[in-house]
Design a protein around this motif. Sequence first.
Motif, PDB file in Angstrom:
ATOM      1  N   TYR A 319      -2.381  -5.078  -6.243  1.00  0.00           N
ATOM      2  CA  TYR A 319      -1.546  -3.830  -6.180  1.00  0.00           C
ATOM      3  C   TYR A 319      -2.311  -3.178  -5.269  1.00  0.00           C
ATOM      4  N   GLU A 320      -3.448  -2.658  -5.461  1.00  0.00           N
ATOM      5  CA  GLU A 320      -4.357  -1.605  -4.722  1.00  0.00           C
ATOM      6  C   GLU A 320      -4.706  -2.307  -3.369  1.00  0.00           C
ATOM      7  N   ARG A 321      -4.886  -3.480  -3.470  1.00  0.00           N
ATOM      8  CA  ARG A 321      -5.258  -4.281  -2.071  1.00  0.00           C
ATOM      9  C   ARG A 321      -3.904  -4.285  -1.182  1.00  0.00           C
ATOM     10  N   SER A 322      -2.944  -4.246  -1.731  1.00  0.00           N
ATOM     11  CA  SER A 322      -1.450  -4.310  -0.779  1.00  0.00           C
ATOM     12  C   SER A 322      -1.430  -3.073  -0.406  1.00  0.00           C
ATOM     13  N   LYS A 323      -1.936  -2.015  -0.695  1.00  0.00           N
ATOM     14  CA  LYS A 323      -1.820  -0.830  -0.015  1.00  0.00           C
ATOM     15  C   LYS A 323      -2.471  -0.507   1.239  1.00  0.00           C
ATOM     16  N   THR A 324      -3.242  -1.534   1.527  1.00  0.00           N
ATOM     17  CA  THR A 324      -3.836  -1.701   2.981  1.00  0.00           C
ATOM     18  C   THR A 324      -3.191  -2.499   3.854  1.00  0.00           C
ATOM     19  N   ILE A 325      -2.377  -3.349   3.369  1.00  0.00           N
ATOM     20  CA  ILE A 325      -1.597  -4.207   4.211  1.00  0.00           C
ATOM     21  C   ILE A 325      -0.288  -3.502   4.940  1.00  0.00           C
ATOM     22  N   PRO A 326      -0.263  -3.533   6.260  1.00  0.00           N
ATOM     23  CA  PRO A 326       0.652  -2.878   7.005  1.00  0.00           C
ATOM     24  C   PRO A 326       1.975  -3.381   6.959  1.00  0.00           C
TER      25      PRO A 326
END
Length: 326
Positions: A319-326
Motif C-alpha cells: 500500500y505504501e509503495r503504491s502511493k509512489t506509482i503515478p
Amino acid sequence: MKLGPALALLALLGSLTATAAQAQTVRIGYWSSGFSLGFGAVLETGRFMEGEGLKVEYVKLPDLNAPTKALAAGAIDFAIAAPLSGSLSVTADGLPLSIVLVTQVADLEFVVPEDSPIRAMADLKGKKIGNSPPGSSTAAITSAILETNYGFKPSDYQAVPGADTRLAQFLVQKDIDAAALRTVTLALIPEVKLRRLARFRDEWRKIAKNDAPPILGVGLMRNAWLAANPEGAAKVVAAMRKAYAFGRADKAAVAKALTETGNLDAADAKAYAALWDDIYTVSLEPGDIASIKAEFEIFKGVGSVKGTFPESAIVTAPYERSKTIP
C-alpha cells in the motif's frame, strides 16, 4: 554509438529486468455476487491491472468464503474482498496469507416484512434471522451486534444462513422473521416490501464507540506471491486504488461495467453503482489497522475468532509503495 562491455551488460540486465516485470502474472479471485461483483466488474472492464503492466487472470468464485479457500490452496494470488473474520481466523492459525488492503465496509440493514409485528431489534429474541453463512464477516458482525447491544446469545435466536436473494425469498414466504441484507440487495429488490429495523453502521457505532464503519472485506494476498513479486504487489494495490477512484468519479461507467460483466440489467446496474461510495474503500491507513484490531477483539468476544491478534498478518508495504506509482 557503440556501447562498452560494461554498459552493454547493464543495458542487457535492464532489458531482462523490464521483461521480467512485464511478465508478472497475478491470479485474482472474487465472489461473483454480493459486494464483490461491482468492484470485480470495474477492474475487469477497465483493465486497471493491465494498465500497471501486470498479466492478470480473473477467477470468479461461487460463494463468499471461496476466495479465502482458494488462496489457502494456492489457486489464486490475491482476493479483492475476502471476509475479514475468515481472514483473521486463517492468519491467526498461521496460514501464509497477508492483509494488504481494506476494501469493503459493512453497509447492511436488519429488515422485516412490511406487515411484520416486529418493531424493534429487541423483538428479535426467539426469532428466525436470516444472515450470511458462518465464517463470513457479516455473520460475525451480526453476532456481535445482537450479543453486545441486545444481550442475545446464539441460543436466543435461530440463525438461517443463505445468500441475500435467497433470504429475501424466505422473508416473502414468511419462512424467516428478519434478515440482515446488503443495501445493494435492497436497492435491487424494490418490489419486495420490507421495513428497516436498524443499520449495521449505527449498531456498530454503539460497540466501537467511534464513527468508523465495520470492515467487511479485505484484500488478502498469498505470502509466497508477495515475497516473489514485491513490486507486482504494489502494482496490484495501485490498480485497486485507481479502480476505486474511477468508480467514485463515474457512476455511469460503473453501471455499464455491471451490465457488460456482471450481467445486470440497466436499472439494477444503475442502482448498484449509486452505492459505490458507501460499500467500497481501498485503504490501509493507521485508522484502518486500528479498526481491524478492534474487530478482532470484538469477534473474539463473541467466539467468531480465537487466539491472539496476528500482528504479522497485516503488511503495509504494498500500500505504501503504491502511493509512489503515478
